[in-house]
Design a protein around this motif. Structure first.
Motif, PDB file in Angstrom:
ATOM      1  N   LEU A 102       3.337  -0.467 -13.137  1.00 16.33           N
ATOM      2  CA  LEU A 102       3.788   0.588 -12.234  1.00 16.33           C
ATOM      3  C   LEU A 102       3.053   0.542 -10.893  1.00 16.33           C
ATOM      4  O   LEU A 102       3.678   0.438  -9.843  1.00 16.33           O
ATOM      5  N   PHE A 103       1.732   0.645 -10.945  1.00 21.75           N
ATOM      6  CA  PHE A 103       0.946   0.611  -9.712  1.00 21.75           C
ATOM      7  C   PHE A 103      -0.212  -0.369  -9.862  1.00 21.75           C
ATOM      8  O   PHE A 103      -0.489  -0.870 -10.945  1.00 21.75           O
ATOM      9  N   PRO A 141       0.849  -1.197   0.000  1.00 21.30           N
ATOM     10  CA  PRO A 141       0.000   0.000   0.000  1.00 21.30           C
ATOM     11  C   PRO A 141       0.886   1.249   0.000  1.00 21.30           C
ATOM     12  O   PRO A 141       1.616   1.492   0.961  1.00 21.30           O
ATOM     13  N   LEU A 142       0.814   2.038  -1.080  1.00 22.43           N
ATOM     14  CA  LEU A 142       1.727   3.180  -1.227  1.00 22.43           C
ATOM     15  C   LEU A 142       1.062   4.527  -0.954  1.00 22.43           C
ATOM     16  O   LEU A 142       1.743   5.479  -0.579  1.00 22.43           O
ATOM     17  N   SER A 157       1.807  -0.917  -4.995  1.00 20.05           N
ATOM     18  CA  SER A 157       2.901  -1.160  -5.922  1.00 20.05           C
ATOM     19  C   SER A 157       2.400  -2.033  -7.068  1.00 20.05           C
ATOM     20  O   SER A 157       1.499  -2.865  -6.892  1.00 20.05           O
ATOM     21  N   GLY A 158       3.003  -1.835  -8.244  1.00 21.90           N
ATOM     22  CA  GLY A 158       2.655  -2.678  -9.381  1.00 21.90           C
ATOM     23  C   GLY A 158       3.185  -4.085  -9.207  1.00 21.90           C
ATOM     24  O   GLY A 158       2.566  -5.060  -9.634  1.00 21.90           O
ATOM     25  N   LEU A 159       4.330  -4.197  -8.577  1.00 20.01           N
ATOM     26  CA  LEU A 159       4.944  -5.503  -8.316  1.00 20.01           C
ATOM     27  C   LEU A 159       4.788  -5.850  -6.845  1.00 20.01           C
ATOM     28  O   LEU A 159       4.802  -4.961  -5.994  1.00 20.01           O
TER      29      LEU A 159
END
Lengths: 338, 295
Positions: free
Chosen positions: B207-208, B166-167, B217-219
């Motif tokens: 990317l996300f 979680p960004l 995060s995408g990854l």
């Protein structure tokens, strides 16, 4: 609307001594600034102040009865802790009117070491509700809170009605659509974030490319946007890029635009907002002068006669000229819903 | 080291959630975090439903913690928060200082969104009753080492070890935006994306991940290759973030690594053709995959 008069402080950004003077000369009630290092959330090259410059700025501001607040609103990590506590000590020695802080550990230090120092909770402190504000008030005796730009007008009212401290809201400037202090998109891509390094989408990670398909902006190699010829290109902040979701390419998070609350100043005054903040320590003295002048005129008009307050076309035109994306929005403030 | 299942970050139908935790009773995890952490409009499960799941997990020998929202604006959200904090049976994970205020010195877990970056902050939350803290996602092993050296007594350390991180959180809903509908008419579209919506650059880079008002995060972050350094740093708990597909294998991989085994699940999770990242742990950009060498 019933008329309720309450003075709202106009709090303006000072990224340099000339910007500070521009704010003071054009009608700010207070200015906010930071040291030239990672202790503040606008740690950009060529910006900010050393102790001498702060003293000069404070002298100039005091001559004009303008208050000076110091932003110490990043989150220090163990290896660098002394740099941040030294900044708190220096702020106390300088006798600034308030320190704007976000890190709970650093606020604990400030409240213990300098109980006379007036503390404001920075927008980076992510306080969006009364219980959170109460926590910072009980722990550190904060006197004012800057609300993240995610609340609707009715939610701002609820916070003010139940807050033990004064409430400051953003009135103009670039629009952060994420809860400030809870966004690490920048460090995910570049390794540096507002919390850790005082920067978002840092300049050294930005690359511009001219290609046959148009101009491209990259952040640490990641394609943020691609512009058609003659299309205005904005700074490649991650939340303002065009990305692909479900097969479509669009501004997946936010179109480049500025927050502008000129429309609702009487409502904000009626709610009991104590201070209106202008964003933009990274902007030029000319920007600070122009925005401060317009906001001063609007606040004075609002205070003199809130019931007959009318938006002046030249205010809007003047602010749109310095806006990101040359357009503006009320952001979350206009939301009728939760 | 113990293993935990973090809170489900996505919006799953109630039957899916119940089936997931029914399975989890038999998984080798020690701690399970339950509850909605992203959006208060997601009401497939009410507090009573969560408590029912909690009782069953506890009966199966799990430590249960009730997780809470990271962004609270509305009065209704604060009322729910208060009910959770006063549940009387289970510890609470605070993801906003509002929860710390309401928990009022009872034992709690300080979640990853409280922004605890230094020893003074750790002392502060320990004094307020925290018995465990989750390291902020963007910190490195090196910084964690410095924090562990001055960690207050009685405070366990948990690290986010696997999953989409979680960004950020917003007042906007990016899932609704992707469907071109306003947030107040979102029709809870996020229920159609059990692992979120991928967001790619115009060059198709992952990317996300869009998850309602949250960006991830995408990854996935993957610290399976870092078990030794996690152990050396005296980390107490590794958090695995639930995903709709393949969760049992992820748990098996980490369980195997903790036991010093080599199993197929571990091989699969570390395979060269799977995309994951561990940049934050190495003091780099979070999206990077750095060779598993502690600097």
């Amino acid at each position: 609307m019933e008329s309720v008069k309450r003075h709202m402080d106009l709090v303006c950004p000072a990224g340099s001594l000339p910007a500070l003077k521009a704010a003071v000369d054009h009608g700010a009630d207070a200015v906010y600034l930071g040291f030239r290092n990672a202790t503040n959330a606008r740690n950009f090259p060529g910006l900010n102040f050393d102790v001498d410059e702060i003293q000069q700025g404070m002298a100039y501001a005091r001559d004009h009865r303008v208050r000076v607040m110091l932003a110490l609103n990043t989150f220090p990590q163990p290896g660098h802790w002394p740099e941040w506590t030294r900044a708190v000590d220096e702020a106390a020695d300088l006798g600034v009117d308030a320190v704007i802080m976000a890190d709970p550990g650093l606020m604990r230090y400030a409240a213990r070491q300098h109980p006379e120092l007036r503390l404001h909770l920075s927008v980076q402190g992510s306080a969006t509700n009364r219980h959170s504000i109460a926590f910072y008030h009980d722990e550190f005796r904060i006197k004012q809170v800057v609300l993240p730009r995610v609340l609707s007008l009715s939610q701002v009212r609820q916070v003010i009605d139940s807050s033990p401290v004064d409430v400051e809201v953003f009135g103009f400037g670039s629009l952060c659509i994420m809860v400030e202090g809870r966004c690490i998109l920048s460090s995910y891509v570049t390794g540096e974030s507002p919390n850790t390094c005082g920067v978002c989408s840092p300049a050294q990670a930005v690359r511009w490319e001219e290609t046959p398909r148009g101009r491209q902006s990259r952040l640490n190699g990641v394609l943020i946007d691609r512009y058609r010829h003659n299309e205005a290109a904005g700074y490649p902040t991650l939340c303002k890029g065009r990305f692909r979701v479900g097969g479509e390419v669009f501004y997946a998070m936010e179109e480049p635009t500025s927050l502008n609350t000129l429309d609702i100043l009487p409502e904000l005054m009626k709610l009991g907002v104590a201070a209106i903040k202008v964003e933009g320590r990274q902007r030029s003295p000319a920007y600070v002068a122009q925005v401060t002048q317009v906001m001063r005129a609007a606040l004075d008009a609002c205070y003199q006669d809130p019931d007959n307050y009318q938006l002046q076309a030249e205010w809007v035109a003047s602010l749109d000229k310095v806006s990101e994306g040359q357009s503006h929005t009320l952001g979350a403030l206009h939301r009728p819903w939760q | 080291m113990k293993l935990s299942l973090g809170p489900i970050q996505y919006y799953w139908p109630v039957e899916t959630v119940q089936a997931f935790y029914k399975q989890a009773r038999d998984w080798p995890v020690d701690i399970v975090y339950l509850g909605e952490v992203v959006c208060s409009k997601r009401r497939e499960l009410r507090l009573l439903d969560w408590l029912e799941i909690a009782d069953k997990l506890e009966a199966a020998g799990k430590e249960v913690v009730l997780s809470t929202l990271a962004l609270m604006e509305a009065e209704s959200e604060l009322i729910t928060l208060q009910k959770i904090c006063e549940n009387g049976d289970f510890k609470v994970e605070a993801n906003d200082m509002a929860a710390v205020h309401l928990i009022n010195s009872r034992p709690f877990v300080a979640g990853p969104h409280l922004n605890l970056y230094n020893a003074s902050s750790l002392e502060l939350i320990r004094e307020n009753g925290a018995v465990r803290w989750v390291m902020p996602l963007e910190l490195s092993a090196r910084t964690l080492g410095e924090l562990q050296a001055g960690r207050p007594e009685g405070l366990e350390t948990e690290v986010f070890a696997y999953g989409h991180m979680p960004l950020s959180f917003s007042a906007r809903c990016f899932t609704a935006r992707a469907h071109n509908v306003p947030k107040d008419q979102c029709e809870l579209r996020c229920i159609d994306y059990p692992d979120g919506m991928p967001l790619q650059t115009q060059e198709d880079q992952e990317l996300f991940t869009i998850n309602g008002i949250q960006l991830q995060s995408g990854l996935p972050s993957n610290l399976l290759g870092e078990i030794e350094s996690l152990r050396q740093l005296q980390v107490d708990v590794l958090r695995l973030s639930p995903q709709a597909e393949g969760m049992q294998q992820i748990v098996a991989a980490f369980d195997g690594a903790l036991k010093g085994e080599q199993n197929d699940a571990m091989t699969a999770l570390m395979a060269a053709d799977t995309k994951w990242c561990n940049g934050y742990w190495h003091g780099e950009a979070g999206m990077l995959n750095v060779n598993a060498v502690l600097k």
